[in-house]
Design a protein around this motif. Structure first.
Motif, PDB file in Angstrom:
ATOM      1  N   ALA A 219       0.830  -1.210   0.000  1.00  0.00           N
ATOM      2  CA  ALA A 219       0.000   0.000   0.000  1.00  0.00           C
ATOM      3  C   ALA A 219       0.867   1.263   0.000  1.00  0.00           C
ATOM      4  O   ALA A 219       0.569   2.230  -0.706  1.00  0.00           O
ATOM      5  N   ILE A 220       1.946   1.253   0.771  1.00  0.00           N
ATOM      6  CA  ILE A 220       2.833   2.421   0.813  1.00  0.00           C
ATOM      7  C   ILE A 220       3.546   2.590  -0.528  1.00  0.00           C
ATOM      8  O   ILE A 220       3.665   3.705  -1.037  1.00  0.00           O
ATOM      9  N   ILE A 221       4.011   1.487  -1.109  1.00  0.00           N
ATOM     10  CA  ILE A 221       4.651   1.555  -2.420  1.00  0.00           C
ATOM     11  C   ILE A 221       3.676   2.144  -3.434  1.00  0.00           C
ATOM     12  O   ILE A 221       4.027   3.033  -4.208  1.00  0.00           O
ATOM     13  N   ARG A 222       2.435   1.656  -3.413  1.00  0.00           N
ATOM     14  CA  ARG A 222       1.415   2.165  -4.331  1.00  0.00           C
ATOM     15  C   ARG A 222       1.227   3.666  -4.150  1.00  0.00           C
ATOM     16  O   ARG A 222       1.230   4.422  -5.115  1.00  0.00           O
ATOM     17  N   ASP A 223       1.099   4.120  -2.903  1.00  0.00           N
ATOM     18  CA  ASP A 223       0.858   5.537  -2.648  1.00  0.00           C
ATOM     19  C   ASP A 223       2.034   6.418  -3.068  1.00  0.00           C
ATOM     20  O   ASP A 223       1.842   7.503  -3.611  1.00  0.00           O
ATOM     21  N   VAL A 224       3.251   5.952  -2.842  1.00  0.00           N
ATOM     22  CA  VAL A 224       4.435   6.731  -3.235  1.00  0.00           C
ATOM     23  C   VAL A 224       4.497   6.852  -4.757  1.00  0.00           C
ATOM     24  O   VAL A 224       4.731   7.944  -5.298  1.00  0.00           O
ATOM     25  N   ILE A 225       4.256   5.765  -5.446  1.00  0.00           N
ATOM     26  CA  ILE A 225       4.294   5.799  -6.910  1.00  0.00           C
ATOM     27  C   ILE A 225       3.174   6.681  -7.453  1.00  0.00           C
ATOM     28  O   ILE A 225       3.391   7.517  -8.330  1.00  0.00           O
ATOM     29  N   VAL A 226       1.969   6.533  -6.913  1.00  0.00           N
ATOM     30  CA  VAL A 226       0.835   7.332  -7.379  1.00  0.00           C
ATOM     31  C   VAL A 226       1.066   8.816  -7.104  1.00  0.00           C
ATOM     32  O   VAL A 226       0.778   9.659  -7.962  1.00  0.00           O
ATOM     33  N   ASP A 227       1.589   9.161  -5.926  1.00  0.00           N
ATOM     34  CA  ASP A 227       1.899  10.563  -5.620  1.00  0.00           C
ATOM     35  C   ASP A 227       2.804  11.173  -6.677  1.00  0.00           C
ATOM     36  O   ASP A 227       2.565  12.277  -7.159  1.00  0.00           O
ATOM     37  N   ASN A 228       3.857  10.466  -7.011  1.00  0.00           N
ATOM     38  CA  ASN A 228       4.839  10.994  -7.955  1.00  0.00           C
ATOM     39  C   ASN A 228       4.315  11.030  -9.387  1.00  0.00           C
ATOM     40  O   ASN A 228       4.590  11.970 -10.125  1.00  0.00           O
ATOM     41  N   ILE A 229       3.535  10.032  -9.780  1.00  0.00           N
ATOM     42  CA  ILE A 229       2.939  10.052 -11.118  1.00  0.00           C
ATOM     43  C   ILE A 229       1.925  11.189 -11.213  1.00  0.00           C
ATOM     44  O   ILE A 229       1.860  11.891 -12.229  1.00  0.00           O
ATOM     45  N   ALA A 230       1.129  11.371 -10.169  1.00  0.00           N
ATOM     46  CA  ALA A 230       0.147  12.459 -10.165  1.00  0.00           C
ATOM     47  C   ALA A 230       0.847  13.811 -10.285  1.00  0.00           C
ATOM     48  O   ALA A 230       0.401  14.695 -11.025  1.00  0.00           O
ATOM     49  N   PHE A 231       1.950  13.981  -9.579  1.00  0.00           N
ATOM     50  CA  PHE A 231       2.720  15.223  -9.678  1.00  0.00           C
ATOM     51  C   PHE A 231       3.266  15.400 -11.096  1.00  0.00           C
ATOM     52  O   PHE A 231       3.183  16.482 -11.677  1.00  0.00           O
ATOM     53  N   MET A 232       3.771  14.321 -11.665  1.00  0.00           N
ATOM     54  CA  MET A 232       4.346  14.365 -12.999  1.00  0.00           C
ATOM     55  C   MET A 232       3.291  14.725 -14.049  1.00  0.00           C
ATOM     56  O   MET A 232       3.549  15.515 -14.956  1.00  0.00           O
ATOM     57  N   LEU A 233       2.084  14.162 -13.920  1.00  0.00           N
ATOM     58  CA  LEU A 233       1.027  14.377 -14.908  1.00  0.00           C
ATOM     59  C   LEU A 233       0.099  15.539 -14.557  1.00  0.00           C
ATOM     60  O   LEU A 233      -0.859  15.797 -15.293  1.00  0.00           O
ATOM     61  N   SER A 234       0.347  16.202 -13.434  1.00  0.00           N
ATOM     62  CA  SER A 234      -0.499  17.305 -12.958  1.00  0.00           C
ATOM     63  C   SER A 234      -1.953  16.860 -12.820  1.00  0.00           C
ATOM     64  O   SER A 234      -2.876  17.505 -13.312  1.00  0.00           O
ATOM     65  N   LYS A 235      -2.140  15.754 -12.155  1.00  0.00           N
ATOM     66  CA  LYS A 235      -3.473  15.212 -11.893  1.00  0.00           C
ATOM     67  C   LYS A 235      -3.603  14.926 -10.405  1.00  0.00           C
ATOM     68  O   LYS A 235      -2.624  14.909  -9.670  1.00  0.00           O
ATOM     69  N   ALA A 236      -4.819  14.700  -9.964  1.00  0.00           N
ATOM     70  CA  ALA A 236      -5.055  14.299  -8.577  1.00  0.00           C
ATOM     71  C   ALA A 236      -4.689  12.825  -8.424  1.00  0.00           C
ATOM     72  O   ALA A 236      -4.929  12.029  -9.344  1.00  0.00           O
ATOM     73  N   PRO A 237      -4.126  12.437  -7.289  1.00  0.00           N
ATOM     74  CA  PRO A 237      -3.756  11.022  -7.099  1.00  0.00           C
ATOM     75  C   PRO A 237      -4.922  10.050  -7.270  1.00  0.00           C
ATOM     76  O   PRO A 237      -4.737   8.945  -7.765  1.00  0.00           O
ATOM     77  N   HIS A 238      -6.136  10.469  -6.896  1.00  0.00           N
ATOM     78  CA  HIS A 238      -7.292   9.574  -7.034  1.00  0.00           C
ATOM     79  C   HIS A 238      -7.656   9.334  -8.498  1.00  0.00           C
ATOM     80  O   HIS A 238      -8.314   8.350  -8.805  1.00  0.00           O
ATOM     81  N   GLU A 239      -7.230  10.221  -9.404  1.00  0.00           N
ATOM     82  CA  GLU A 239      -7.449   9.987 -10.833  1.00  0.00           C
ATOM     83  C   GLU A 239      -6.523   8.896 -11.345  1.00  0.00           C
ATOM     84  O   GLU A 239      -6.872   8.161 -12.259  1.00  0.00           O
ATOM     85  N   ILE A 240      -5.336   8.800 -10.775  1.00  0.00           N
ATOM     86  CA  ILE A 240      -4.368   7.788 -11.195  1.00  0.00           C
ATOM     87  C   ILE A 240      -4.787   6.412 -10.694  1.00  0.00           C
ATOM     88  O   ILE A 240      -4.768   5.437 -11.434  1.00  0.00           O
ATOM     89  N   ASP A 241      -5.136   6.314  -9.418  1.00  0.00           N
ATOM     90  CA  ASP A 241      -5.566   5.046  -8.815  1.00  0.00           C
ATOM     91  C   ASP A 241      -6.616   5.341  -7.769  1.00  0.00           C
ATOM     92  O   ASP A 241      -6.371   6.084  -6.813  1.00  0.00           O
ATOM     93  N   GLY A 242      -7.758   4.733  -7.922  1.00  0.00           N
ATOM     94  CA  GLY A 242      -8.876   4.948  -6.985  1.00  0.00           C
ATOM     95  C   GLY A 242      -8.607   4.409  -5.601  1.00  0.00           C
ATOM     96  O   GLY A 242      -9.276   4.784  -4.638  1.00  0.00           O
ATOM     97  N   ASP A 243      -7.623   3.512  -5.447  1.00  0.00           N
ATOM     98  CA  ASP A 243      -7.299   2.939  -4.141  1.00  0.00           C
ATOM     99  C   ASP A 243      -6.313   3.778  -3.354  1.00  0.00           C
ATOM    100  O   ASP A 243      -5.905   3.390  -2.254  1.00  0.00           O
ATOM    101  N   TYR A 244      -5.911   4.919  -3.904  1.00  0.00           N
ATOM    102  CA  TYR A 244      -4.916   5.781  -3.245  1.00  0.00           C
ATOM    103  C   TYR A 244      -5.410   6.208  -1.862  1.00  0.00           C
ATOM    104  O   TYR A 244      -6.575   6.546  -1.687  1.00  0.00           O
ATOM    105  N   GLN A 245      -4.491   6.205  -0.859  1.00  0.00           N
ATOM    106  CA  GLN A 245      -4.880   6.534   0.525  1.00  0.00           C
ATOM    107  C   GLN A 245      -3.995   7.605   1.152  1.00  0.00           C
ATOM    108  O   GLN A 245      -3.572   7.458   2.283  1.00  0.00           O
ATOM    109  N   SER A 246      -3.669   8.636   0.463  1.00  0.00           N
ATOM    110  CA  SER A 246      -2.795   9.717   0.962  1.00  0.00           C
ATOM    111  C   SER A 246      -1.888   9.294   2.066  1.00  0.00           C
ATOM    112  O   SER A 246      -2.054   9.419   3.208  1.00  0.00           O
TER     113      SER A 246
END
Length: 138
Positions: free
Chosen positions: A111-138
Motif C-alpha cells: 500500500a505504501i509503495i502504491r501511494d508513493v508511486i501514485v503521488d509521484n505520477i500524479a505530480f508528474m502528470l499534474s493530476k489528482a492522485p485519485h485519478e491515477i488510482d482509486g485505491d490511493y490513501q494519501s
C-alpha cells in the motif's frame, strides 16, 4: 574397523549451506521482494496510463541522498520525481529503507509503495492522485 562418514560436521551441528534452495520463495531477499512489488504495481499502472508513462523510468534506491530537494519540507522522503532533462528520461525513484521502516507487513508495504508511486505520477502528470488510482490513501 570401518569409519563411516556422515553428512554432519565434526561438532554435530548439521549440514552447512543454504537454508532454502534458490527456487524456494523464502530464498528471495527483502530487496528482491521490494523490487518485485514495485515492478508489479508499475506494470499494473502501465496498462491504464501507458501512453502518459512512456519514457518514464522507475528506480529503487536504498536511501535518499542526505541533501533534500528545495521543495521538500522536513522528514524523510519516500520517493522523488526527477523531470526529463537534456535528453534523459523522466525518473521516479522509490527509497526502499524509509518505505520498509513505515510498513508493518507485506500488505501495508504494498500500500505504501502504491501511494508513493501514485503521488509521484500524479505530480508528474499534474493530476489528482485519485485519478491515477482509486485505491490511493494519501
Amino acid at each position: 574397523m570401518t569409519v563411516t562418514r556422515t553428512r554432519r560436521d565434526r561438532r554435530g551441528r548439521g549440514i552447512r549451506g543454504l537454508k532454502y534452495p534458490p527456487f524456494h520463495p523464502s530464498y528471495r531477499t527483502r530487496k528482491e521482494l521490494f523490487d518485485e512489488a514495485v515492478v508489479t504495481y508499475v506494470a499494473r499502472l502501465e496498462m491504464t496510463w501507458g501512453r502518459e508513462l512512456r519514457g518514464t523510468e522507475f528506480a529503487v534506491e536504498e536511501v535518499p541522498p542526505s541533501d533534500p530537494s528545495p521543495w521538500e519540507r522536513g522528514g524523510i522522503t519516500l520517493g522523488r520525481y526527477f523531470p526529463a532533462v537534456s535528453g534523459q528520461a523522466s525518473r521516479i525513484v522509490i527509497y526502499r529503507r524509509p518505505v520498509e521502516a513505515r510498513a508493518e507487513g507485506r500488505e501495508e508495504l504494498a500500500a505504501i509503495i502504491r501511494d508513493v508511486i501514485v503521488d509521484n505520477i500524479a505530480f508528474m502528470l499534474s493530476k489528482a492522485p485519485h485519478e491515477i488510482d482509486g485505491d490511493y490513501q494519501s
